[in-house]
Design a protein around this motif. Structure first.
Motif, PDB file in Angstrom:
ATOM      1  N   GLU A 127      -1.039  -4.819  -7.513  1.00  0.00           N
ATOM      2  CA  GLU A 127      -0.273  -6.171  -6.848  1.00  0.00           C
ATOM      3  C   GLU A 127      -0.319  -6.491  -5.908  1.00  0.00           C
ATOM      4  O   GLU A 127       0.288  -5.732  -5.131  1.00  0.00           O
ATOM      5  CB  GLU A 127       1.094  -6.703  -8.284  1.00  0.00           C
ATOM      6  CG  GLU A 127       0.148  -6.558  -9.642  1.00  0.00           C
ATOM      7  CD  GLU A 127      -0.209  -8.107 -10.210  1.00  0.00           C
ATOM      8  OE1 GLU A 127      -0.513  -8.661  -9.666  1.00  0.00           O
ATOM      9  OE2 GLU A 127      -0.715  -7.398 -10.868  1.00  0.00           O
ATOM     10  N   VAL A 128      -0.505  -7.657  -5.552  1.00  0.00           N
ATOM     11  CA  VAL A 128       0.616  -7.869  -3.918  1.00  0.00           C
ATOM     12  C   VAL A 128       1.977  -7.286  -3.963  1.00  0.00           C
ATOM     13  O   VAL A 128       2.144  -8.064  -4.811  1.00  0.00           O
ATOM     14  CB  VAL A 128      -0.127  -9.723  -3.484  1.00  0.00           C
ATOM     15  CG1 VAL A 128       0.468  -9.865  -2.491  1.00  0.00           C
ATOM     16  CG2 VAL A 128      -1.460  -9.267  -3.600  1.00  0.00           C
ATOM     17  N   GLY A 129       2.358  -7.495  -2.793  1.00  0.00           N
ATOM     18  CA  GLY A 129       3.977  -6.720  -2.569  1.00  0.00           C
ATOM     19  C   GLY A 129       4.128  -5.584  -3.393  1.00  0.00           C
ATOM     20  O   GLY A 129       5.206  -5.345  -2.987  1.00  0.00           O
ATOM     21  N   GLU A 130       3.270  -4.794  -3.770  1.00  0.00           N
ATOM     22  CA  GLU A 130       3.534  -3.668  -4.086  1.00  0.00           C
ATOM     23  C   GLU A 130       3.346  -2.494  -3.132  1.00  0.00           C
ATOM     24  O   GLU A 130       1.569  -3.035  -3.066  1.00  0.00           O
ATOM     25  CB  GLU A 130       3.605  -3.094  -5.600  1.00  0.00           C
ATOM     26  CG  GLU A 130       1.944  -3.131  -6.360  1.00  0.00           C
ATOM     27  CD  GLU A 130       2.690  -3.238  -7.492  1.00  0.00           C
ATOM     28  OE1 GLU A 130       3.496  -3.062  -8.675  1.00  0.00           O
ATOM     29  OE2 GLU A 130       1.382  -3.478  -8.169  1.00  0.00           O
ATOM     30  N   SER A 131       3.252  -1.480  -3.517  1.00  0.00           N
ATOM     31  CA  SER A 131       2.703  -0.179  -2.841  1.00  0.00           C
ATOM     32  C   SER A 131       1.595   0.643  -3.657  1.00  0.00           C
ATOM     33  O   SER A 131       2.185   0.159  -4.965  1.00  0.00           O
ATOM     34  CB  SER A 131       3.703   0.935  -2.185  1.00  0.00           C
ATOM     35  OG  SER A 131       4.287   1.426  -3.169  1.00  0.00           O
ATOM     36  N   ALA A 132       0.787   1.222  -3.823  1.00  0.00           N
ATOM     37  CA  ALA A 132       0.219   1.975  -4.906  1.00  0.00           C
ATOM     38  C   ALA A 132       1.111   2.997  -5.578  1.00  0.00           C
ATOM     39  O   ALA A 132       0.680   2.666  -6.239  1.00  0.00           O
ATOM     40  CB  ALA A 132      -0.940   2.923  -3.858  1.00  0.00           C
ATOM     41  N   ALA A 133       1.107   3.756  -4.866  1.00  0.00           N
ATOM     42  CA  ALA A 133       2.637   4.853  -5.740  1.00  0.00           C
ATOM     43  C   ALA A 133       3.685   3.174  -6.700  1.00  0.00           C
ATOM     44  O   ALA A 133       3.568   3.726  -7.613  1.00  0.00           O
ATOM     45  CB  ALA A 133       3.196   5.518  -5.327  1.00  0.00           C
ATOM     46  N   GLU A 134       3.753   2.149  -6.206  1.00  0.00           N
ATOM     47  CA  GLU A 134       4.458   1.353  -6.565  1.00  0.00           C
ATOM     48  C   GLU A 134       4.125   0.682  -8.264  1.00  0.00           C
ATOM     49  O   GLU A 134       4.327   0.885  -9.837  1.00  0.00           O
ATOM     50  CB  GLU A 134       5.177   0.835  -6.164  1.00  0.00           C
ATOM     51  CG  GLU A 134       6.513   1.110  -5.549  1.00  0.00           C
ATOM     52  CD  GLU A 134       6.613  -0.278  -3.792  1.00  0.00           C
ATOM     53  OE1 GLU A 134       7.979  -0.435  -3.610  1.00  0.00           O
ATOM     54  OE2 GLU A 134       5.802  -1.189  -3.982  1.00  0.00           O
ATOM     55  N   GLY A 135       2.524   0.801  -7.570  1.00  0.00           N
ATOM     56  CA  GLY A 135       1.530  -0.518  -8.787  1.00  0.00           C
ATOM     57  C   GLY A 135       1.068   0.998  -9.480  1.00  0.00           C
ATOM     58  O   GLY A 135       1.723   0.763 -11.483  1.00  0.00           O
TER      59      GLY A 135
END
Length: 175
Positions: A52-60
């Protein structure tokens, strides 16, 4: 070749979709989710989905794992980047561990289960990216050396997403 507006000259960019997910390790097993949605309804996969827009790859990847397996995870390290040019997707898969040994199916999963490496249902996996990721992981575990992998998955036109013969791998790097 790009689509360009003939009136104003603006370029319409079509960029690949970024897919992120977790290879969750627990007691020498990996967490898989059986899909409750199309494509590949009823087949097994790692918890993963679109960034999602606004998140890092790890957060996603952590968010997708929480959504699909109700598992709160800690990212351990990046494990693989897999590009699939034919369908315009690039995957980043992270190794992760559960903060507490608790998981259950989320709204997009029929069930979730921890599988020993020898028991992974390769004949019922959902996507070429998951097949490739799990094969590389098993090879690394057996060698006693977990690496970071990069490769290109070349899908064959017209093949189904989980057809075990529908792709070849190029440019495999393991460091």
């Amino acid at each position: 070749m790009r689509a360009v507006c003939s009136s104003c000259g603006r370029v319409h960019y079509e960029n690949p979709k970024m897919v992120v997910g977790c290879l969750v390790e627990h007691d020498n097993k990996v967490l898989l989710c059986r899909r409750k949605i199309e494509p590949a309804y009823g087949l097994w996969t790692l918890p993963a989905g679109y960034l999602e827009v606004g998140e890092s790859a790890a957060e996603g990847a952590s968010r997708e794992t929480l959504e699909e397996a109700c598992a709160d995870v800690e990212i351990v390290s990046p494990f693989a980047q897999l590009d699939i040019p034919l369908i315009g997707q690039s995957y980043i898969i992270f190794r992760a561990r559960m903060k507490t040994p608790s998981f259950s199916p989320g709204s997009e999963s029929l069930e979730c289960e921890l599988f020993a490496l020898d028991d992974i249902p390769f004949d019922s996996l959902a996507f070429s990216s998951i097949i490739v990721t799990l094969r590389m992981y098993i090879e690394d575990v057996k060698a006693g050396n977990i690496k970071f992998h990069y490769c290109t998955i070349n899908k064959r036109i017209g093949a189904g997403p989980s057809d075990l013969r529908s792709f070849d791998i190029d440019n495999h790097l393991a460091v």
